[in-house]
Write a protein that holds these residues in place. Structure first.
Motif, PDB file in Angstrom:
ATOM      1  N   ARG A   1      68.258  89.749  26.054  1.00  0.00           N
ATOM      2  CA  ARG A   1      67.901  91.174  26.135  1.00  0.00           C
ATOM      3  C   ARG A   1      68.781  91.924  27.122  1.00  0.00           C
ATOM      4  O   ARG A   1      68.807  93.158  27.113  1.00  0.00           O
ATOM      5  CB  ARG A   1      66.440  91.315  26.566  1.00  0.00           C
ATOM      6  CG  ARG A   1      66.145  90.900  27.992  1.00  0.00           C
ATOM      7  CD  ARG A   1      64.721  91.231  28.378  1.00  0.00           C
ATOM      8  NE  ARG A   1      64.416  90.870  29.740  1.00  0.00           N
ATOM      9  CZ  ARG A   1      63.909  89.716  30.105  1.00  0.00           C
ATOM     10  NH1 ARG A   1      63.652  88.806  29.194  1.00  0.00           N
ATOM     11  NH2 ARG A   1      63.660  89.441  31.367  1.00  0.00           N
ATOM     12  N   PHE A   2      69.529  91.222  27.970  1.00  0.00           N
ATOM     13  CA  PHE A   2      70.414  91.899  28.916  1.00  0.00           C
ATOM     14  C   PHE A   2      71.710  92.353  28.253  1.00  0.00           C
ATOM     15  O   PHE A   2      72.396  93.226  28.785  1.00  0.00           O
ATOM     16  CB  PHE A   2      70.745  90.974  30.090  1.00  0.00           C
ATOM     17  CG  PHE A   2      69.569  90.658  30.961  1.00  0.00           C
ATOM     18  CD1 PHE A   2      69.124  91.570  31.904  1.00  0.00           C
ATOM     19  CD2 PHE A   2      68.890  89.459  30.832  1.00  0.00           C
ATOM     20  CE1 PHE A   2      68.033  91.287  32.700  1.00  0.00           C
ATOM     21  CE2 PHE A   2      67.804  89.168  31.622  1.00  0.00           C
ATOM     22  CZ  PHE A   2      67.362  90.078  32.555  1.00  0.00           C
ATOM     23  N   ILE A   3      72.077  91.755  27.120  1.00  0.00           N
ATOM     24  CA  ILE A   3      73.372  92.056  26.514  1.00  0.00           C
ATOM     25  C   ILE A   3      73.475  93.505  26.042  1.00  0.00           C
ATOM     26  O   ILE A   3      74.502  94.155  26.256  1.00  0.00           O
ATOM     27  CB  ILE A   3      73.650  91.067  25.364  1.00  0.00           C
ATOM     28  CG1 ILE A   3      73.791  89.645  25.927  1.00  0.00           C
ATOM     29  CG2 ILE A   3      74.904  91.449  24.602  1.00  0.00           C
ATOM     30  CD1 ILE A   3      74.069  88.596  24.877  1.00  0.00           C
ATOM     31  N   PRO A   4      72.442  94.088  25.379  1.00  0.00           N
ATOM     32  CA  PRO A   4      72.618  95.474  24.904  1.00  0.00           C
ATOM     33  C   PRO A   4      72.881  96.485  26.008  1.00  0.00           C
ATOM     34  O   PRO A   4      73.533  97.501  25.759  1.00  0.00           O
ATOM     35  CB  PRO A   4      71.285  95.770  24.194  1.00  0.00           C
ATOM     36  CG  PRO A   4      70.756  94.439  23.796  1.00  0.00           C
ATOM     37  CD  PRO A   4      71.181  93.512  24.878  1.00  0.00           C
ATOM     38  N   TYR A   5      72.402  96.220  27.224  1.00  0.00           N
ATOM     39  CA  TYR A   5      72.609  97.186  28.305  1.00  0.00           C
ATOM     40  C   TYR A   5      74.068  97.280  28.728  1.00  0.00           C
ATOM     41  O   TYR A   5      74.437  98.198  29.464  1.00  0.00           O
ATOM     42  CB  TYR A   5      71.748  96.814  29.507  1.00  0.00           C
ATOM     43  CG  TYR A   5      70.277  96.943  29.230  1.00  0.00           C
ATOM     44  CD1 TYR A   5      69.655  98.181  29.201  1.00  0.00           C
ATOM     45  CD2 TYR A   5      69.498  95.821  28.979  1.00  0.00           C
ATOM     46  CE1 TYR A   5      68.294  98.302  28.943  1.00  0.00           C
ATOM     47  CE2 TYR A   5      68.138  95.926  28.719  1.00  0.00           C
ATOM     48  CZ  TYR A   5      67.551  97.169  28.702  1.00  0.00           C
ATOM     49  OH  TYR A   5      66.213  97.282  28.426  1.00  0.00           O
ATOM     50  N   ALA A   6      74.910  96.347  28.282  1.00  0.00           N
ATOM     51  CA  ALA A   6      76.334  96.426  28.622  1.00  0.00           C
ATOM     52  C   ALA A   6      77.001  97.610  27.942  1.00  0.00           C
ATOM     53  O   ALA A   6      78.114  97.999  28.330  1.00  0.00           O
ATOM     54  CB  ALA A   6      77.044  95.134  28.222  1.00  0.00           C
TER      55      ALA A   6
END
Length: 211
Positions: A148-153
């Motif tokens: 879930r941290f990947i889209p915030y990139a």
């Protein structure tokens, strides 16, 4: 003593059994296979009425290796793009030339002097550096902790792209000629890659946690 008429329940005392054959005598003299060593009869074990057929055990099939999900591939690509975005600030971005007629007269140097420019001036260089660090951290967190941290990139990727384009539109000054070099395009491509990979992970939606 006479036997009452009609009473024949008792056999005659002098009745002789019929003689046995040779096979019957051999069978009677043979030991009972169910008897114990001391001659006593051993109890027979209970036998089932029906014995099911023996089915050979099936060989265990090897478990297939778990296939990598799309998020894992996106995480690897995002780490590479974020690293390139982080390092792009140190690449040559522009070259500038200024006229130097007075010095060329006394020293015989060419009328123009060239110089390579590395990175970006504030605040654009700081934005690119912070964007690359944040995108790299989110990609590593997505690989190690949760996807879930990947889209915030996509957020730092968009900020880096805006900073790069703003720098490209403000090149040049009075009496100075600047031209874009390959470092500018590396920064553009890295920012676009971080933005696109983050949006692709966001389009996939939330994924269950990996065990």
């Amino acid at each position: 003593m006479t036997t009452p008429p009609g009473d024949d329940s008792l056999p005659e005392a002098d009745a002789v059994p019929p003689p046995r054959t040779e096979a019957e005598r051999v069978r009677a003299a043979a030991p009972d296979p169910a008897s114990a060593p001391d001659g006593t009869t051993a109890p027979r074990p209970p036998q089932a009425w029906f014995t099911p057929p023996q089915v050979p055990p099936t060989p265990e099939q090897a478990e297939p290796a778990p296939q990598k999900s799309l998020g894992e591939y996106l995480g690897v690509l995002l780490i590479g793009a974020a690293s390139l975005l982080l390092l792009s600030i140190f690449l040559p971005w522009t070259t500038w030339r200024t006229p130097d007629f007075g010095r060329s007269i006394f020293t015989g140097l060419p009328a123009t002097r060239g110089q390579s420019s590395y990175g970006l001036a504030e605040p654009h260089g700081q934005i690119i550096l912070l964007a690359g660090m944040v995108a790299l951290g989110l990609a590593l967190a997505g690989r190690a902790v949760h996807e879930r941290f990947i889209p915030y990139a996509a957020i730092p990727g968009a900020l880096g792209l805006l900073a790069v384009f703003h720098r490209g539109m403000t090149l040049g000054d009075a009496g100075v000629t600047e031209s874009i070099t390959w470092g500018f395009w590396v920064a553009v491509l890295a920012s676009v890659a971080v933005l696109a990979l983050g949006l692709a992970a966001l389009a996939r939606g939330p994924q269950p946690p990996r065990s």
